[in-house]
Structures are given as structure tokens and as C-alpha cells.
Scaffold this motif. Structure first.
Motif, PDB file in Angstrom:
ATOM      1  N   GLU A  55       0.759  -1.066  -0.004  1.00 22.82           N
ATOM      2  CA  GLU A  55       0.221  -0.134   0.107  1.00 22.82           C
ATOM      3  C   GLU A  55       0.744   1.359  -0.013  1.00 22.82           C
ATOM      4  N   LEU A  56       0.593   2.365  -0.577  1.00 21.85           N
ATOM      5  CA  LEU A  56       1.158   3.627  -0.684  1.00 21.85           C
ATOM      6  C   LEU A  56       0.266   4.751  -0.143  1.00 21.85           C
ATOM      7  N   LEU A  61      -1.645  18.512  -1.787  1.00 17.52           N
ATOM      8  CA  LEU A  61      -1.034  19.977  -1.095  1.00 17.52           C
ATOM      9  C   LEU A  61      -2.308  20.596  -0.123  1.00 17.52           C
ATOM     10  N   THR A  62      -3.341  20.530  -0.502  1.00 17.38           N
ATOM     11  CA  THR A  62      -4.536  21.471   0.236  1.00 17.38           C
ATOM     12  C   THR A  62      -5.266  20.440   1.051  1.00 17.38           C
ATOM     13  N   GLY A  63      -4.394  19.692   1.853  1.00 17.44           N
ATOM     14  CA  GLY A  63      -5.012  19.089   3.053  1.00 17.44           C
ATOM     15  C   GLY A  63      -5.487  17.831   3.036  1.00 17.44           C
ATOM     16  N   LYS A  64      -5.322  16.926   2.082  1.00 16.03           N
ATOM     17  CA  LYS A  64      -5.851  15.505   1.909  1.00 16.03           C
ATOM     18  C   LYS A  64      -4.622  14.386   1.936  1.00 16.03           C
ATOM     19  N   ILE A  65      -5.088  13.320   2.620  1.00 22.41           N
ATOM     20  CA  ILE A  65      -4.179  12.203   2.442  1.00 22.41           C
ATOM     21  C   ILE A  65      -4.847  10.976   2.097  1.00 22.41           C
ATOM     22  N   TYR A  66      -4.276  10.137   1.180  1.00 17.76           N
ATOM     23  CA  TYR A  66      -4.833   9.109   0.560  1.00 17.76           C
ATOM     24  C   TYR A  66      -4.034   7.809   0.679  1.00 17.76           C
ATOM     25  N   ARG A  67      -4.663   6.745   0.600  1.00 17.98           N
ATOM     26  CA  ARG A  67      -4.294   5.546   0.311  1.00 17.98           C
ATOM     27  C   ARG A  67      -4.431   4.788  -0.839  1.00 17.98           C
TER      28      ARG A  67
END
Length: 218
Positions: A55-56, A61-67
Motif C-alpha cells: 500500500e502507498l 497539497l491542500t490538506g488531503k491524505i490518501y491510500r
């Protein structure tokens, strides 16, 4: 951002903010094509890999984190639902500028963490791998200015992070008490002249209520 896969794979992963993509780049044979893993992203920046789970994790930039899957697989476990190539785990205020991200993958999965730096809130943050229990772990004393890069030393349980103006700090994850500023050690101070002066002036103004922000396109 960029991160190396396991040696046997002979490849690295990188974000391309201009093209809005996550790509896979061969590291030994540069004649091989670069593969696009994800597209249609908005300013992807930092990236971190969980090679064991394939998984990565990446920031926008504007406030999001994804998997997402490192191998381009559908991460939707319900076969009756549409294909899902990425999952948003964390959504912070849009003015928060995200860049660096790192993972603590030690111990059982329920104890593992995502760590990231927030430039405009001037905080170091963490959450569970599923994006739950978001916590401020440093910056409570208003003593940080535009933190950006971050890395986690699993063996030593140390968090390293950089500031835009040329400093690198470390703190121990075992010293973190939510609501209290942990002690941190300055590892590198490469700030010089005007940059150092500007940092101190901005910190002084911030502590009396002033605000400064990175633009979205810096």
C-alpha cells in the motif's frame, strides 16, 4: 515526493505535482518506461510506502491524505461496489499545506501511525493508518515555522522533520503526550542571514496573533 520499493522490485514511486500523477520509475534500466499508477490528482506531494501490505500513502497539497495499492489493484473489498483506486483517509482545512508524510509500521496494525507535517498550521501531526484519531504532536508551543519534510526512524522511535527556513529537528515518539509539547532536538541548522531573521520575526508575530501562509502554488 519519492520512495523506494523493496530491492527485488528495482523501482521507485514518485509524485508529479504538475501532471497530477503518481508514477512508478525503474531504478536500474532507465530505458524501461515510466508507468502511471494514479492520475487526476491535485498537487500530489509526499509519498510513503507500506511494502509489506503493498500500500502507498500520499498527500495532496491542500490538506488531503490518501491510500492506494502499490500494484494498481482495486482497493474496494465489496465486489458489488464500483472500483476504487484510492481512498481518502484524512481531510484537513484547505489552507493547510501538506507535503511530507511518513509511516510508523512497527507492532500490530492497530498501533501503526501516519505522520505528516503541516506548513500553515505549523504543526506535526499523526493518525492511525486508517486516518482516525488525528492528533497534534508538535507545534503546540507556536515554536515551529512552516514544517515540511518528515521521516520516521522505526528502530529508534524518532520523528525527524524539517522547516522551510533550513532547520531539521527530531523528537522521540515515546515522549509524546497529547496536549503537551514534546522536547525536540535541533539536528541541523542551515538557516543563514535573512532567512534566519525572517523566521524569528514571523515566529514573534505569530505568538501575538499574527498569521502567515504559504500560497497554494509556492
Amino acid at each position: 515526493g519519492m520512495a523506494l520499493d523493496i530491492p527485488a522490485k528495482k523501482q521507485m514511486y514518485a509524485t508529479d505535482a504538475n501532471e497530477g500523477t503518481v508514477v512508478i520509475i525503474p531504478t536500474e534500466d532507465m530505458a524501461l518506461p515510466i508507468k502511471i499508477l494514479l492520475r487526476g490528482l491535485r498537487d500530489p506531494r509526499g509519498i510513503a510506502l507500506d511494502t509489506g501490505a503493498r500500500e502507498l500513502y500520499f498527500t495532496e497539497l491542500t490538506g488531503k491524505i490518501y491510500r492506494a495499492s502499490m500494484d494498481g489493484l482495486n482497493i474496494e473489498t465489496n465486489p458489488n461496489m464500483p472500483v476504487k483506486m484510492k481512498q481518502m483517509l484524512v481531510r484537513r482545512p484547505s489552507k493547510v499545506r501538506l507535503d511530507g508524510i511518513s509511516l510508523d509500521l512497527s507492532g500490530p496494525r492497530r498501533y501503526r501511525k501516519i505522520y505528516w507535517a503541516e506548513a500553515n498550521s505549523n504543526n506535526i501531526m499523526r493518525s492511525s493508518l486508517d486516518g482516525q484519531k488525528v492528533e497534534v504532536i508538535a507545534g503546540l508551543d507556536s515554536g515551529l515555522m512552516f514544517p515540511q519534510g518528515i521521516g520516521f526512524d522505526t528502530a529508534a522511535k524518532q520523528v525527524y522533520f524539517s522547516e522551510y527556513f533550513g532547520k531539521i529537528y527530531r523528537l522521540s515518539s515515546t515522549d509524546i503526550e497529547i496536549g503537551n509539547e514534546p522536547s525536540r532536538t535541533k539536528v541541523i541548522d542551515a538557516s543563514r542571514g535573512a532567512a534566519s531573521t525572517v523566521r524569528e520575526e514571523m515566529l514573534a508575530l505569530t505568538k501575538v496573533g499574527g498569521q502567515f501562509f504559504f500560497s497554494v502554488k509556492d
